[in-house]
Design a protein around this motif. Structure first.
Motif, PDB file in Angstrom:
ATOM      1  N   GLY A  13       0.831  -1.201   0.000  1.00 44.65           N
ATOM      2  CA  GLY A  13       0.000   0.000   0.000  1.00 44.65           C
ATOM      3  C   GLY A  13       0.867   1.252   0.000  1.00 44.65           C
ATOM      4  N   ASN A  39      -2.204  -0.684  -5.578  1.00 43.39           N
ATOM      5  CA  ASN A  39      -3.344  -1.169  -6.353  1.00 43.39           C
ATOM      6  C   ASN A  39      -3.255  -0.699  -7.801  1.00 43.39           C
ATOM      7  OD1 ASN A  39      -5.924  -2.376  -6.875  1.00 43.39           O
ATOM      8  ND2 ASN A  39      -6.834  -0.329  -6.709  1.00 43.39           N
ATOM      9  N   SER A  40      -3.237   0.636  -8.012  1.00 42.89           N
ATOM     10  CA  SER A  40      -3.327   1.118  -9.398  1.00 42.89           C
ATOM     11  C   SER A  40      -2.605   2.428  -9.674  1.00 42.89           C
ATOM     12  CB  SER A  40      -4.809   1.283  -9.778  1.00 42.89           C
ATOM     13  OG  SER A  40      -5.435   2.232  -8.925  1.00 42.89           O
ATOM     14  N   VAL A  60      -1.772  -4.719  -8.017  1.00 41.11           N
ATOM     15  CA  VAL A  60      -2.972  -5.558  -7.932  1.00 41.11           C
ATOM     16  C   VAL A  60      -3.834  -5.417  -9.183  1.00 41.11           C
ATOM     17  CG1 VAL A  60      -5.086  -6.015  -6.628  1.00 41.11           C
ATOM     18  CG2 VAL A  60      -2.939  -5.527  -5.413  1.00 41.11           C
ATOM     19  N   ASP A  61      -4.080  -4.203  -9.637  1.00 43.47           N
ATOM     20  CA  ASP A  61      -4.946  -3.973 -10.793  1.00 43.47           C
ATOM     21  C   ASP A  61      -4.241  -4.416 -12.075  1.00 43.47           C
ATOM     22  OD1 ASP A  61      -5.693  -1.773 -13.106  1.00 43.47           O
ATOM     23  OD2 ASP A  61      -7.434  -2.369 -11.918  1.00 43.47           O
ATOM     24  N   TYR A  65      -0.898  -2.849 -13.804  1.00 45.17           N
ATOM     25  CA  TYR A  65       0.301  -3.689 -13.938  1.00 45.17           C
ATOM     26  C   TYR A  65       0.885  -3.549 -15.342  1.00 45.17           C
ATOM     27  CZ  TYR A  65       3.129  -7.927 -14.466  1.00 45.17           C
ATOM     28  OH  TYR A  65       4.155  -8.805 -14.736  1.00 45.17           O
ATOM     29  N   SER A  85      -3.842  -9.949  -6.829  1.00 45.74           N
ATOM     30  CA  SER A  85      -3.914 -10.247  -5.397  1.00 45.74           C
ATOM     31  C   SER A  85      -2.914 -11.329  -5.000  1.00 45.74           C
ATOM     32  CB  SER A  85      -5.333 -10.691  -5.031  1.00 45.74           C
ATOM     33  OG  SER A  85      -6.263  -9.664  -5.290  1.00 45.74           O
ATOM     34  N   LEU A  88       0.431  -9.741  -4.596  1.00 42.64           N
ATOM     35  CA  LEU A  88       0.501  -9.057  -3.301  1.00 42.64           C
ATOM     36  C   LEU A  88       0.827 -10.048  -2.194  1.00 42.64           C
ATOM     37  CD1 LEU A  88      -0.018  -6.430  -1.623  1.00 42.64           C
ATOM     38  CD2 LEU A  88      -2.407  -7.173  -1.465  1.00 42.64           C
ATOM     39  N   VAL A 104      -2.313  -1.567   3.153  1.00 41.22           N
ATOM     40  CA  VAL A 104      -3.376  -1.771   2.171  1.00 41.22           C
ATOM     41  C   VAL A 104      -4.705  -1.346   2.791  1.00 41.22           C
ATOM     42  CG1 VAL A 104      -4.644  -3.551   0.885  1.00 41.22           C
ATOM     43  CG2 VAL A 104      -2.141  -3.618   0.997  1.00 41.22           C
ATOM     44  N   ALA A 108      -8.844  -6.401   1.476  1.00 36.26           N
ATOM     45  CA  ALA A 108      -7.806  -6.896   0.577  1.00 36.26           C
ATOM     46  C   ALA A 108      -6.484  -7.119   1.299  1.00 36.26           C
ATOM     47  CB  ALA A 108      -7.608  -5.912  -0.575  1.00 36.26           C
ATOM     48  N   ASN A 127      -3.352  -1.894   8.315  1.00 33.06           N
ATOM     49  CA  ASN A 127      -4.589  -2.391   7.725  1.00 33.06           C
ATOM     50  C   ASN A 127      -5.485  -2.954   8.824  1.00 33.06           C
ATOM     51  OD1 ASN A 127      -5.777  -5.315   6.525  1.00 33.06           O
ATOM     52  ND2 ASN A 127      -6.272  -3.507   5.321  1.00 33.06           N
TER      53      ASN A 127
END
Length: 387
Positions: A13, A39-40, A60-61, A65, A85, A88, A104, A108, A127
């Motif tokens: 994250g 993530n993105s 993740v996305d 990626y 995922s 990760l 994160v 998730a 988290n």
């Protein structure tokens, strides 16, 4: 400047608020970054890669990626990329870091927390959903692996700091979990009815991401932190008192058997608890300014209004039910906050929907990781079907 260049971290994250502040700490103390995950937000991630030179990066996305893969193409020192995922989780489990910091957002983060712990890594945990949704799974894994679980949330870090005297800690009687009260403190239900996303995102003291800022406005954040405190410190819900401390200078306190109270204070800056989780049991100079008592004119206290802010009441119900109750509350909240940020439901609908899920089942009993994910799906489905 005192440095500890031998410390190596993996940061999950890394592009969010906690992640970027964690890298402030890493930068100051010369920590090596073994792995980064996001993530993105690949533009931010690319700049972090350029500065910290991680060995591995998880995205993740899938589309993000692919974008990062193209951005790094041809670079001889590019990190190895991990996807989705599963990527990760793989990064969290990899040998290399001294500690894994999980920042994160949302459920998730649960599988990554378990992967880190089960692989023998100390876990610095920002988290909160890891403990809220899978409390006994995480704490059981920590005990089996013999690793350390180090809280990063400002309130739980404060409690952890207040309990460093192990003799006194044996006589812990009550936790005083502080809350800013958020932007809507003191308002009635009728006053809250028309509050918008823009209103709810104006936190008076803290600079945080959108989801946690909305959670602060609904007091869901404090409900989640109460559940988290039950798992971290072993006290029942009725021994954890939520105290509104409007200036966010007292970050939480503990009361012992003799009714002495010890509190942790500091400026409202997440880099203090982040750094303590990374340097514990040591303390090093931090990038945060000192607390100036001469400029403080007052400290104000109040009580949290559970009748108006139903998310807090729902979380208390959920932890009393036990089992998957907290997971259901969390899943409903994540879905409701998403809908609120998309302007599809009103502010008060968040509490209504979270409480509705918690009231819909008994939720007691033991559970597995698969059960957690099924409960999360159920809670989200409930929200979508009760708009």
């Amino acid at each position: 400047m005192q440095q500890n260049p031998t410390k190596t971290i993996t940061l999950l994250g890394s592009t969010g608020s906690i992640g970027t502040q964690s890298l402030d700490v890493a930068r100051m103390h010369g920590y090596r970054v073994f792995g980064l995950a996001a993530n993105s937000r690949v533009e931010i991630l690319a700049s972090q890669i350029e500065e910290f030179h991680p060995s591995y990066v998880a995205v993740v996305d899938p589309q993000a990626y692919d974008r990062l893969d193209a951005m790094l193409a041809g670079q001889p020192d590019a990190p190895r990329l991990l996807k989705g995922s599963e990527g990760l989780r793989q990064l969290a489990a990899m040998d290399g870091p001294d500690v894994v910091l999980n920042a994160v957002v949302g459920i998730a983060g649960l599988a990554a927390s378990l992967a880190a712990v089960e692989s023998g890594h100390d876990l610095a945990l920002a988290n909160k959903e890891s403990l809220v949704t899978g409390g006994h799974l995480v704490t059981d894994a920590v005990r089996r692996a013999g690793v350390k679980l180090l809280p990063v949330d400002s309130e739980h870090s404060a409690i952890f700091q207040c309990l460093q005297d192990t003799n006194s800690a044996k006589r812990l009687e009550k936790i005083l979990l502080t809350a800013s009260g958020g932007p809507f403190y003191g308002m009635t239900t009728e006053q809250l009815r028309g509050k918008t996303k823009a209103d709810a995102l104006k936190h008076p003291n803290w600079n945080m991401g959108a989801k946690i800022t909305i959670d602060s406005a609904t007091l869901m954040n404090k409900g989640l932190e109460l559940i988290e405190a039950v798992w971290l410190f072993g006290l029942p819900e009725d021994k954890i008192q939520i105290v509104v401390q409007r200036e966010s200078v007292i970050h939480s306190a503990v009361q012992f058997a003799d009714h002495s109270v010890i509190a942790q204070m500091g400026v409202p800056d997440m880099r203090i608890p982040i750094q303590y989780a990374l340097t514990w049991p040591d303390r090093l100079p931090s990038p945060v300014p000192e607390l100036d008592f001469a400029s403080m004119t007052k400290l104000t206290f109040g009580t949290a209004d559970e009748e108006t802010f139903r998310c807090l009441a729902a979380c208390k119900k959920a932890i009393r039910k036990g089992g998957l109750g907290p997971c259901a509350a969390n899943g409903a909240n994540e879905e409701a906050v998403r809908l609120f940020l998309e302007d599809k439901i009103g502010f008060l609908d968040i509490g209504r929907l979270v409480e509705g899920v918690v009231d819909s089942d008994s939720f007691g009993g033991d559970y597995t990781l698969d059960d957690v994910y099924e409960c999360d799906k159920m809670a989200r489905s409930y929200v979508r079907s009760h708009l």
